[in-house]
Design a protein around this motif. Structure first.
Motif, short mmCIF file in Angstrom:
data_model
loop_
_atom_site.label_atom_id
_atom_site.label_comp_id
_atom_site.label_asym_id
_atom_site.label_seq_id
_atom_site.Cartn_x
_atom_site.Cartn_y
_atom_site.Cartn_z
N HIS A 121 -19.45 -48.56 69.88
CA HIS A 121 -18.70 -49.26 70.99
C HIS A 121 -19.47 -49.65 72.10
O HIS A 121 -19.14 -50.67 72.91
CB HIS A 121 -17.49 -48.69 71.20
CG HIS A 121 -16.17 -48.66 70.47
ND1 HIS A 121 -16.18 -47.70 69.61
CD2 HIS A 121 -15.34 -49.76 70.08
CE1 HIS A 121 -14.92 -47.90 68.95
NE2 HIS A 121 -14.56 -49.25 69.20
N ALA A 122 -20.55 -48.85 72.39
CA ALA A 122 -21.30 -49.17 73.55
C ALA A 122 -22.26 -50.38 73.56
O ALA A 122 -22.30 -50.85 74.33
CB ALA A 122 -22.31 -47.95 73.74
N LEU A 123 -22.73 -50.51 72.11
CA LEU A 123 -23.63 -51.78 71.98
C LEU A 123 -23.38 -52.97 72.11
O LEU A 123 -23.80 -53.81 73.09
CB LEU A 123 -24.10 -51.66 70.37
CG LEU A 123 -25.26 -52.40 69.93
CD1 LEU A 123 -26.56 -51.78 70.83
CD2 LEU A 123 -25.52 -52.39 68.63
N PRO A 124 -21.86 -53.56 71.95
CA PRO A 124 -21.49 -54.75 71.99
C PRO A 124 -21.35 -54.94 73.79
O PRO A 124 -21.54 -56.10 74.28
CB PRO A 124 -20.25 -55.13 71.28
CG PRO A 124 -19.91 -53.47 70.88
CD PRO A 124 -21.13 -52.82 70.75
N SER A 125 -20.92 -53.80 74.44
CA SER A 125 -20.59 -54.04 75.80
C SER A 125 -21.84 -54.06 76.62
O SER A 125 -21.93 -55.05 77.51
CB SER A 125 -19.86 -52.91 76.21
OG SER A 125 -18.56 -52.58 75.76
N LEU A 126 -22.77 -53.42 76.08
CA LEU A 126 -24.07 -53.30 76.64
C LEU A 126 -24.80 -54.98 76.41
O LEU A 126 -25.35 -55.58 77.68
CB LEU A 126 -25.04 -52.38 76.35
CG LEU A 126 -24.45 -50.98 77.01
CD1 LEU A 126 -25.30 -50.08 76.26
CD2 LEU A 126 -24.75 -50.97 78.46
N GLN A 127 -24.64 -55.21 75.08
CA GLN A 127 -25.22 -56.51 74.81
C GLN A 127 -24.58 -57.81 75.83
O GLN A 127 -25.27 -58.57 76.28
CB GLN A 127 -24.92 -56.94 73.31
CG GLN A 127 -25.69 -58.26 72.73
CD GLN A 127 -25.60 -58.09 71.30
OE1 GLN A 127 -24.70 -57.61 70.82
NE2 GLN A 127 -26.32 -58.95 70.73
N ARG A 128 -23.26 -57.59 75.98
CA ARG A 128 -22.31 -58.69 76.56
C ARG A 128 -22.90 -58.61 78.19
O ARG A 128 -23.00 -59.68 78.91
CB ARG A 128 -21.05 -58.41 76.66
CG ARG A 128 -20.16 -59.28 77.27
CD ARG A 128 -20.44 -60.89 76.55
NE ARG A 128 -19.64 -62.06 77.44
CZ ARG A 128 -20.19 -63.05 77.55
NH1 ARG A 128 -21.31 -63.51 77.23
NH2 ARG A 128 -19.45 -64.07 78.27
N ALA A 129 -23.05 -57.29 78.44
CA ALA A 129 -23.58 -57.16 79.97
C ALA A 129 -25.03 -58.04 80.26
O ALA A 129 -25.37 -58.78 81.25
CB ALA A 129 -23.89 -55.73 80.40
N ILE A 130 -25.86 -57.95 79.16
CA ILE A 130 -27.37 -58.35 79.26
C ILE A 130 -27.07 -59.96 79.12
O ILE A 130 -27.88 -60.83 79.89
CB ILE A 130 -28.03 -57.87 78.03
CG1 ILE A 130 -28.26 -56.48 78.48
CG2 ILE A 130 -29.39 -58.80 78.04
CD1 ILE A 130 -29.03 -55.89 77.37
N GLU A 131 -26.16 -60.33 78.41
CA GLU A 131 -25.91 -61.76 78.12
C GLU A 131 -25.53 -62.48 79.56
O GLU A 131 -26.11 -63.66 79.68
CB GLU A 131 -24.84 -62.22 77.08
CG GLU A 131 -25.40 -62.00 75.62
CD GLU A 131 -24.16 -62.13 74.66
OE1 GLU A 131 -23.08 -62.06 75.00
OE2 GLU A 131 -24.42 -61.82 73.32
N LEU A 132 -24.81 -61.71 80.31
CA LEU A 132 -24.24 -62.24 81.74
C LEU A 132 -25.12 -62.02 82.71
O LEU A 132 -25.34 -62.86 83.54
CB LEU A 132 -22.72 -61.60 81.91
CG LEU A 132 -21.62 -62.01 81.12
CD1 LEU A 132 -20.68 -60.90 81.34
CD2 LEU A 132 -21.14 -63.47 81.31
N ASN A 133 -25.96 -61.01 82.29
CA ASN A 133 -27.19 -61.02 83.58
C ASN A 133 -28.48 -60.28 82.92
O ASN A 133 -28.56 -59.08 82.78
CB ASN A 133 -26.73 -59.88 84.44
CG ASN A 133 -27.58 -59.55 85.88
OD1 ASN A 133 -28.66 -60.30 85.87
ND2 ASN A 133 -27.38 -58.71 86.77
N PRO A 134 -29.19 -61.29 82.50
CA PRO A 134 -30.55 -60.73 81.46
C PRO A 134 -31.44 -60.19 82.27
O PRO A 134 -32.28 -59.29 81.70
CB PRO A 134 -30.96 -62.39 81.16
CG PRO A 134 -29.91 -63.27 81.44
CD PRO A 134 -29.06 -62.83 82.49
#
Length: 221
Positions: A121-134
Motif C-alpha cells: 500500500h505504501a508503494l502506490p501512494s509514494l509513487q503518486r507523491a513523486i508524480e505530483l512533485n518529482p
C-alpha cells in the motif's frame, strides 16, 4: 478565507505565533461557523506541540464541515507524530476523499503505510507523491526504500539514483545503493557506493560495516 485568517497564516509563516493566535481568536469570534479559522488554530497549536488541543480544533472544523480536507490532514499529522499510523492513514484517506489531492498528503499516507510495513500500500501512494512533485527528495527516497524492501532491486537502484540526481550528498541513498549492488553481486560498485556514503558522512556506521564486508569478500576472506 477571511482577511484575518490570511493575516494569521502570514504571521505563522513569519514565526509570530502570538499575533497569529490573536487574529484567529478574533476570526473565530466574528465567524464561529468558519471551519478555516479552527483549522488554522489547530495548525498553530500543532506547531507548538499542543497535540490534544490541536485535535480538538481540527475536530471542531470537521464538525462544522465534514469536507474540511485541511482539518483531516492536520489530524493525520498529529496521529502520525504520535506513531498512531492506523488513525493517521484513516485521516489522510479522508483528506484525499475530500479533495486535497496534494503531493504531501500522498507522501504522508505512503509513509504511514511504510511505518506499518504495509509496503504494497505504501508503494502506490509514494509513487503518486513523486508524480505530483518529482523534486521531493524524501518521497523519492522512501519510494526507493519501499522498492528495495519489496526486492524490486533494479527499480530500487534506479530510484536511489533519482534521489542522488536531486541531492548528490544523500548518504543514505549511497548506502542503500551499496546494499543493492551487493545483493546483485556487483561488489566493486557496492564498494564505491559505501565509500561515497562515508565521504559524505564520515560517521555513517552502516556504510563502514558494508565497506568492511565487501573488502573482505573482494580479498577472499
Amino acid at each position: 478565507m477571511t482577511d484575518k485568517n490570511q493575516q494569521a497564516v502570514k504571521e505563522m509563516q513569519e514565526g509570530d505565533l502570538e499575533a497569529a493566535a490573536k487574529l484567529l481568536n478574533e476570526a473565530i469570534e466574528e465567524h464561529p461557523e468558519d471551519p478555516v479559522a479552527y483549522t488554522n488554530f489547530g495548525n498553530l497549536l500543532a506547531a507548538v506541540k499542543e497535540d490534544e488541543k490541536a485535535l480538538r480544533f481540527f475536530e471542531k472544523a470537521i464538525s462544522i464541515d465534514e469536507n474540511a480536507a485541511a482539518a483531516h490532514y492536520g489530524k493525520g499529522n498529529i496521529f502520525f507524530n504520535q506513531d498512531n499510523f492506523e488513525k493517521a492513514i484513516e485521516a489522510y484517506q479522508k483528506t484525499l476523499e475530500h479533495g486535497l489531492l496534494e503531493s504531501d498528503v500522498y507522501y504522508m499516507l505512503g509513509l504511514s503505510y511504510y511505518q506499518m510495513n504495509d509496503l504494497s500500500h505504501a508503494l502506490p501512494s509514494l509513487q503518486r507523491a513523486i508524480e505530483l512533485n518529482p523534486k521531493d527528495i524524501d518521497a523519492n527516497f522512501h519510494y526507493a526504500l519501499t522498492l528495495a524492501q519489496l526486492e524490486l532491486v533494479d527499480q530500487a537502484v534506479e530510484a536511489f539514483n533519482d534521489v542522488l540526481l536531486l541531492d548528490p550528498e544523500h548518504a543514505d541513498s549511497c548506502f542503500n545503493l551499496g546494499v543493492a549492488y551487493a545483493y546483485k553481486d556487483e561488489a566493486e560498485k557496492a564498494l564505491k557506493m559505501f565509500e561515497r556514503a562515508i565521504a559524505i558522512q564520515p560517521d555513517h556506521v552502516l556504510s563502514h560495516n558494508g565497506k568492511k564486508q565487501i573488502e573482505a569478500q573482494l580479498n577472499g576472506n
